[in-house]
Design an enzyme around this catalytic site. Structure first.
Site, mmCIF file in Angstrom:
data_model
loop_
_atom_site.group_PDB
_atom_site.id
_atom_site.type_symbol
_atom_site.label_atom_id
_atom_site.label_comp_id
_atom_site.label_asym_id
_atom_site.label_seq_id
_atom_site.Cartn_x
_atom_site.Cartn_y
_atom_site.Cartn_z
ATOM 1 N N ILE A 1 43.280 29.921 80.634
ATOM 2 C CA ILE A 1 44.018 30.040 79.383
ATOM 3 C C ILE A 1 44.429 28.623 79.011
ATOM 4 C CG2 ILE A 1 46.162 30.633 80.606
ATOM 5 C CD1 ILE A 1 46.964 32.321 78.172
ATOM 6 N N TYR A 2 43.781 28.083 77.986
ATOM 7 C CA TYR A 2 43.989 26.685 77.610
ATOM 8 C C TYR A 2 44.173 26.549 76.112
ATOM 9 C CZ TYR A 2 42.678 25.120 82.263
ATOM 10 O OH TYR A 2 42.655 24.902 83.610
ATOM 11 N N ILE A 3 45.102 25.692 75.744
ATOM 12 C CA ILE A 3 45.382 25.359 74.351
ATOM 13 C C ILE A 3 45.133 23.863 74.173
ATOM 14 C CG2 ILE A 3 47.143 25.296 72.538
ATOM 15 C CD1 ILE A 3 46.402 28.153 73.399
ATOM 16 N N GLY B 1 53.349 28.584 70.252
ATOM 17 C CA GLY B 1 53.328 29.982 70.647
ATOM 18 C C GLY B 1 51.933 30.552 70.861
ATOM 19 N N GLY C 1 49.763 29.951 73.441
ATOM 20 C CA GLY C 1 49.576 30.388 74.825
ATOM 21 C C GLY C 1 50.171 31.779 75.009
ATOM 22 N N ASN D 1 51.954 22.484 88.716
ATOM 23 C CA ASN D 1 52.119 22.701 87.279
ATOM 24 C C ASN D 1 53.371 23.548 87.027
ATOM 25 O OD1 ASN D 1 51.856 23.165 84.537
ATOM 26 N ND2 ASN D 1 49.655 23.558 84.634
ATOM 27 N N ASN E 1 55.505 23.659 84.537
ATOM 28 C CA ASN E 1 55.651 24.290 83.220
ATOM 29 C C ASN E 1 54.900 25.607 83.163
ATOM 30 O OD1 ASN E 1 57.273 22.248 82.208
ATOM 31 N ND2 ASN E 1 55.567 21.122 81.318
ATOM 32 N N TYR F 1 54.675 31.639 83.218
ATOM 33 C CA TYR F 1 54.211 32.926 83.732
ATOM 34 C C TYR F 1 55.350 33.733 84.351
ATOM 35 C CZ TYR F 1 49.589 31.056 82.862
ATOM 36 O OH TYR F 1 48.487 30.517 82.255
#
Length: 172
Positions: free
Chosen positions: A96-98, A106, A108, A135, A137, A142
């Site tokens: 899951i990458y932005i 918003g 992600g 990681n 953040n 999550y």
């Protein structure tokens, strides 16, 4: 602002490779040796490998667009495509990458919500993922959605052995 989510297919292969390399590099370059990072990117996002993943019926990719621009992507696995737990009633969020320019909007959360909706529609009992232990953040993100650490596994970036935490959220 909400983006549009579309399934990604073989016709999107080169675009998938480009965004995969870009987002992984942007996310992890500062914490990894450049040679190890390059070795990982060449292997993990080779066109042949991505094509096999796209052809696997147990893996699904989705592109997220915002204002007609590709903003991020999501890879989900079920069945034998799952990388770790291989739970017949589970759904794995493998990626899951932005893109950097679209972070903090918003998106992600939108991809995560999409994964939850799909899991519920398919009556999956749990949704799970691996996240790099360094990681912070992502781990907090999550955890805010109810994921809990249930294990760990080795993840190699080139020759550098790192630890991914396995996080799971039970749905039913």
């Amino acid at each position: 602002m909400k983006g549009q989510i579309y399934p990604c297919g073989l016709e999107d292969l080169t675009q998938l490779q480009k965004i995969s390399i870009e987002t992984f590099r942007d996310t992890f370059a500062a914490e990894n040796d450049p040679a190890d990072l390059n070795d990982y990117l060449v292997d993990a996002y080779a066109l042949e490998k991505l094509e096999r993943e796209l052809r696997n019926p147990d893996s699904r990719f989705f592109f997220l667009y915002l204002n007609d621009q590709l903003a991020g992507y999501l890879k989900l696995n079920v069945g034998k495509a799952q990388t770790e737990l291989a739970d017949k009633d589970g759904l794995e969020i493998e990626r899951i990458y932005i893109r950097k320019a679209f972070k903090r909007q918003g998106l992600g959360r939108q991809l995560l919500d999409f994964a939850f909706e799909l899991a519920e529609k398919e009556k999956r009992e749990q949704i799970w993922l691996g996240v790099w232990e360094e990681n912070q953040n992502a781990r907090r993100f999550y955890q805010a959605f109810g994921f809990e650490q249930v294990g760990a596994h080795a993840f190699y970036v080139g020759t550098d052995k790192q630890t991914d935490l396995i996080m799971r959220k039970k749905l039913f």
